[in-house]
Design a protein around this motif. Structure first.
Motif, PDB file in Angstrom:
ATOM      1  N   PRO A  59       2.007 -40.953  37.021  1.00  0.00           N
ATOM      2  CA  PRO A  59       0.588 -40.801  37.362  1.00  0.00           C
ATOM      3  C   PRO A  59      -0.063 -42.172  37.563  1.00  0.00           C
ATOM      4  CG  PRO A  59       1.144 -39.514  35.407  1.00  0.00           C
ATOM      5  CD  PRO A  59       2.314 -40.398  35.696  1.00  0.00           C
ATOM      6  N   PRO A  60      -0.753 -42.391  38.665  1.00  0.00           N
ATOM      7  CA  PRO A  60      -1.423 -43.683  38.865  1.00  0.00           C
ATOM      8  C   PRO A  60      -2.540 -43.878  37.856  1.00  0.00           C
ATOM      9  CG  PRO A  60      -2.089 -42.114  40.552  1.00  0.00           C
ATOM     10  CD  PRO A  60      -0.994 -41.456  39.777  1.00  0.00           C
ATOM     11  N   THR A  61      -2.785 -45.130  37.484  1.00  0.00           N
ATOM     12  CA  THR A  61      -3.824 -45.414  36.492  1.00  0.00           C
ATOM     13  C   THR A  61      -5.156 -45.768  37.141  1.00  0.00           C
ATOM     14  OG1 THR A  61      -3.123 -47.739  36.433  1.00  0.00           O
ATOM     15  CG2 THR A  61      -2.138 -46.253  34.816  1.00  0.00           C
ATOM     16  N   ASN A  62      -5.133 -46.020  38.464  1.00  0.00           N
ATOM     17  CA  ASN A  62      -6.333 -46.556  39.102  1.00  0.00           C
ATOM     18  C   ASN A  62      -7.107 -45.549  39.948  1.00  0.00           C
ATOM     19  OD1 ASN A  62      -4.300 -46.381  40.978  1.00  0.00           O
ATOM     20  ND2 ASN A  62      -4.847 -48.250  42.071  1.00  0.00           N
ATOM     21  N   LEU A 120      -3.388 -41.453  28.854  1.00  0.00           N
ATOM     22  CA  LEU A 120      -4.632 -41.497  29.617  1.00  0.00           C
ATOM     23  C   LEU A 120      -4.428 -41.293  31.124  1.00  0.00           C
ATOM     24  CD1 LEU A 120      -6.447 -44.347  27.683  1.00  0.00           C
ATOM     25  CD2 LEU A 120      -6.898 -41.910  27.566  1.00  0.00           C
ATOM     26  N   PRO A 121      -3.389 -41.865  31.748  1.00  0.00           N
ATOM     27  CA  PRO A 121      -3.193 -41.583  33.183  1.00  0.00           C
ATOM     28  C   PRO A 121      -2.983 -40.104  33.475  1.00  0.00           C
ATOM     29  CG  PRO A 121      -1.916 -43.510  32.533  1.00  0.00           C
ATOM     30  CD  PRO A 121      -2.457 -42.912  31.275  1.00  0.00           C
ATOM     31  N   VAL A 122      -2.265 -39.389  32.603  1.00  0.00           N
ATOM     32  CA  VAL A 122      -2.056 -37.948  32.790  1.00  0.00           C
ATOM     33  C   VAL A 122      -3.379 -37.202  32.660  1.00  0.00           C
ATOM     34  CG1 VAL A 122      -1.049 -35.884  31.736  1.00  0.00           C
ATOM     35  CG2 VAL A 122       0.377 -37.893  32.123  1.00  0.00           C
ATOM     36  N   VAL A 123      -4.165 -37.554  31.662  1.00  0.00           N
ATOM     37  CA  VAL A 123      -5.460 -36.892  31.452  1.00  0.00           C
ATOM     38  C   VAL A 123      -6.367 -37.107  32.662  1.00  0.00           C
ATOM     39  CG1 VAL A 123      -7.544 -36.878  30.031  1.00  0.00           C
ATOM     40  CG2 VAL A 123      -5.319 -37.018  28.946  1.00  0.00           C
ATOM     41  N   LYS A 151     -16.709 -46.240  34.308  1.00  0.00           N
ATOM     42  CA  LYS A 151     -17.830 -46.796  33.545  1.00  0.00           C
ATOM     43  C   LYS A 151     -17.909 -46.155  32.163  1.00  0.00           C
ATOM     44  CE  LYS A 151     -20.676 -47.855  37.607  1.00  0.00           C
ATOM     45  NZ  LYS A 151     -21.987 -47.592  38.291  1.00  0.00           N
ATOM     46  N   PRO A 152     -16.948 -46.455  31.282  1.00  0.00           N
ATOM     47  CA  PRO A 152     -17.014 -45.896  29.918  1.00  0.00           C
ATOM     48  C   PRO A 152     -18.221 -46.458  29.173  1.00  0.00           C
ATOM     49  CG  PRO A 152     -15.325 -47.609  30.062  1.00  0.00           C
ATOM     50  CD  PRO A 152     -15.802 -47.374  31.457  1.00  0.00           C
ATOM     51  N   SER A 153     -18.843 -45.626  28.351  1.00  0.00           N
ATOM     52  CA  SER A 153     -20.066 -46.066  27.653  1.00  0.00           C
ATOM     53  C   SER A 153     -19.792 -46.510  26.220  1.00  0.00           C
ATOM     54  CB  SER A 153     -21.107 -44.939  27.657  1.00  0.00           C
ATOM     55  OG  SER A 153     -20.602 -43.785  26.995  1.00  0.00           O
ATOM     56  N   HIS A 154     -18.770 -45.943  25.569  1.00  0.00           N
ATOM     57  CA  HIS A 154     -18.505 -46.257  24.167  1.00  0.00           C
ATOM     58  C   HIS A 154     -17.481 -47.396  24.047  1.00  0.00           C
ATOM     59  CE1 HIS A 154     -17.481 -45.663  19.911  1.00  0.00           C
ATOM     60  NE2 HIS A 154     -18.599 -44.963  19.817  1.00  0.00           N
ATOM     61  N   LEU A 212      -9.593 -48.294  24.471  1.00  0.00           N
ATOM     62  CA  LEU A 212      -8.461 -47.448  24.857  1.00  0.00           C
ATOM     63  C   LEU A 212      -8.028 -47.716  26.291  1.00  0.00           C
ATOM     64  CD1 LEU A 212      -9.139 -43.865  23.416  1.00  0.00           C
ATOM     65  CD2 LEU A 212      -7.423 -45.503  22.656  1.00  0.00           C
ATOM     66  N   LEU A 213      -9.000 -47.803  27.203  1.00  0.00           N
ATOM     67  CA  LEU A 213      -8.685 -48.038  28.613  1.00  0.00           C
ATOM     68  C   LEU A 213      -8.108 -49.431  28.828  1.00  0.00           C
ATOM     69  CD1 LEU A 213     -11.812 -46.393  30.283  1.00  0.00           C
ATOM     70  CD2 LEU A 213      -9.513 -45.458  30.100  1.00  0.00           C
ATOM     71  N   LYS A 214      -8.554 -50.377  28.046  1.00  0.00           N
ATOM     72  CA  LYS A 214      -8.035 -51.754  28.135  1.00  0.00           C
ATOM     73  C   LYS A 214      -6.572 -51.804  27.711  1.00  0.00           C
ATOM     74  CE  LYS A 214      -8.773 -56.388  26.238  1.00  0.00           C
ATOM     75  NZ  LYS A 214      -9.568 -57.193  25.267  1.00  0.00           N
TER      76      LYS A 214
END
Length: 560
Positions: A257-260, A509-512, A539-542, A548-550
């Protein structure tokens, strides 16, 4: 001189009716200070190569040809060579730390035993070395944790202990076999950073065996790709991931799954010419935009769950707040994602929704009925058939003593006891066909199937009661990327055809990103944020979501 030279290595398994070639004339070199990735699907032979290096090939397997030379020593020239090298010069990190540690010995006892087997140190010196090793791999309060047992550590901490065991005799070659498969993204990042740091500090040669292309992208300098015992190609990580020469390598990477960005459908490896063994990339564009109805099917309101340990110790008053005042809603026809680390409460919430756990506080509404207040079993059965679950491990969730037809028919007969044998058989065959299994599959047992096929059986069983809500708890975490792509495509197809609502739980996260319309992020039982999928990734707010994304392993996709 090359530090590790694998020259024309072949490994065969002599079976009663045929010979299985697990590795065929493999040629790989590894230098000190280098991390080489070894990738491929299940059955490709990658773990066989790792096991051959330390002479752990089980009977009836045997090394039938070639040589393995480590720092000038031919491992198979003399049977005594491997006993001198294993542990002392070659360290091994196993996939499952829980099963590779002795549950009845403390961590310290296991470290000291290994140290004294290979190094001439007394008890005090061995203990000091063991404690320093635990500190080196990032275990806090090592002096105290030295006396703990494996079950007293988390999954990530157990993997650190396994790494310290692999390093305790100061090896020069480290073989890491799927060291992060079962770990969350944050723990995975810590373990990979640790392996990279130790490689640099100790000038180790490392072979990293994995099916996770994100891990390969973040960790290795070169990659060897295997398929059906053959070495397909080998090159730098950048070359393999961005400009693969072989069709199979391209197909394998395309399954990731692509991450971008978000895509409509996963590319899968399709074998169309079996005689020539040709591999193609194929996309079946059956999937269309599903309909999401602006009506809440599930409402979770101020949900909490507390676990206490007085089951084990009557005098104990300790308790753990697994879920803490969580509220969200899932719309009819929507795919809703729950993400977070181990212990975040996502699986606990799922088990409360399917009525496996009772909430400590709060309510769950399904189709405007509060199911947490239902006490009558007969009344609850009406909702049980509408809410079904697909578990993480398809093998342990299927009864190995039952045939597939009995596994799938069990929920049908429970909710429709008057169904005739003929109608039941036809229904079972239709279900198996819907998950792309043959009618002949009905007469076989779970152990006769691959991991991906077993997960298809689990999906068929979940669909048997014609549910409206499908709860998927890490349904692909134990599968190769190519099998994962097939299962996720199947779930998308079934959702569109049956208008299913899906609660999708994962730490991948890429699968989600590919599967869900909206995502809720959990940490320590609390809800951090809920957002539309693309907004959350862009644009994550928390702050926790941003972290997690980093930490998510990035792979440069070759999706067009």
């Amino acid at each position: 001189m090359t530090f590790l030279k694998i020259d024309n290595l072949s490994v065969n398994y002599e079976m009663r009716r045929e010979t299985v070639y697990a590795a065929k004339k493999i040629n790989i070199n590894v230098e000190k200070g280098e991390i080489l990735g070894l990738v491929g699907e299940s059955g490709s032979g990658k773990s066989t190569v790792g096991n051959a290096i330390i002479n752990l090939i089980d009977e009836p397997g045997k090394v039938s040809g070639g040589s393995i030379i480590l720092d000038g020593t031919d491992i198979y020239e003399n049977p005594e060579n491997i006993f001198k090298l294993r542990g002392k010069k070659i360290g091994l990190i196993f996939q499952d730390p829980q099963t590779s540690l002795n549950p009845i010995l403390t961590i310290g006892e296991q470290l000291i035993e290994t140290i004294q087997t290979h190094l001439k140190l007394n008890a005090e010196e061995s203990k000091n070395k063991a404690i320093n090793l635990l500190k080196e791999v990032g275990i806090k309060d090592a002096e105290t944790r030295f006396n703990n047992y494996p079950h007293q550590f988390s999954g990530g901490m157990r993997q650190r202990v396994v790494i310290s065991l692999a390093l305790c005799c100061e090896p020069e070659l480290l073989i890491a076999d799927e060291p992060t498969t079962a770990l969350d993204v944050s723990i995975q990042s810590q373990i990979l950073d640790l392996i990279k740091r130790l490689t640099k500090e100790r000038n180790l040669a490392v072979i990293l065996i994995t099916h996770d292309m994100g891990v390969i992208s973040e960790t290795t300098s070169r990659v060897a790709v295997m398929k059906n015992g053959d070495l397909v190609e080998i090159g730098t990580t950048k070359e393999i991931l961005t400009q693969p020469k072989e069709i199979y390598t391209r197909a394998l990477i395309s399954s990731v799954p692509p991450t971008n960005k978000k895509i409509n459908r996963f590319k899968i490896i399709e074998k169309e010419n079996k005689n020539e063994g040709q591999t193609n990339i194929k996309i079946l564009n059956r999937w269309t935009k599903k309909e999401i109805i602006e009506q809440d099917l599930v409402k979770v309101k101020n949900l909490s769950k507390t676990f206490d340990d007085n089951f084990f110790t009557e005098s104990s008053k300790n308790s753990v707040m697994a879920v803490d005042d969580v509220s969200f809603a899932i719309k009819e026809g929507e795919s809703f994602g729950l993400v977070g680390e181990s212990g975040s409460g996502k699986s606990t919430i799922a088990k409360m929704i399917v009525n496996l756990y009772s909430p400590s506080a709060g309510d769950i509404d399904f189709d405007n009925v509060c199911i947490t207040k239902i006490k009558n079993n007969k009344e609850m059965m009406k909702f049980r058939k509408q809410i079904q679950m697909i578990f993480q491990d398809p093998y342990s969730s299927l009864n190995g003593r039952l045939k597939v037809k009995d596994i799938v028919s069990e929920p049908i007969k429970l909710h429709n006891p008057s169904i005739s044998s003929k109608d039941l058989d036809n229904y079972i065959y239709d279900l198996l066909e819907s998950v792309e299994l043959t009618q002949k599959s009905a007469e076989r047992y779970p152990h006769e199937f691959s991991g991906g096929q077993r997960q298809r059986i689990s999906i068929a069983r979940a669909l048997a009661t014609q549910p409206r809500l499908l709860v998927c708890d890490e349904p692909t975490s134990a599968l190769d990327v190519s099998i994962q792509a097939q299962i996720l495509n199947l779930l998308k197809d079934l959702q569109e055809q049956l208008n299913l609502t899906i609660l999708f739980i994962s730490h991948d996260l890429p699968v989600v990103r590919q599967m869900c319309d909206r995502i809720a992020v959990l940490k320590n039982g609390k809800l951090c944020e809920i957002s539309k999928t693309e907004l959350l990734f862009e644009k994550p707010s928390h702050d926790y979501t941003k972290e997690l994304l980093k930490l998510m392993p990035k792979i440069e996709s070759i999706y067009n």
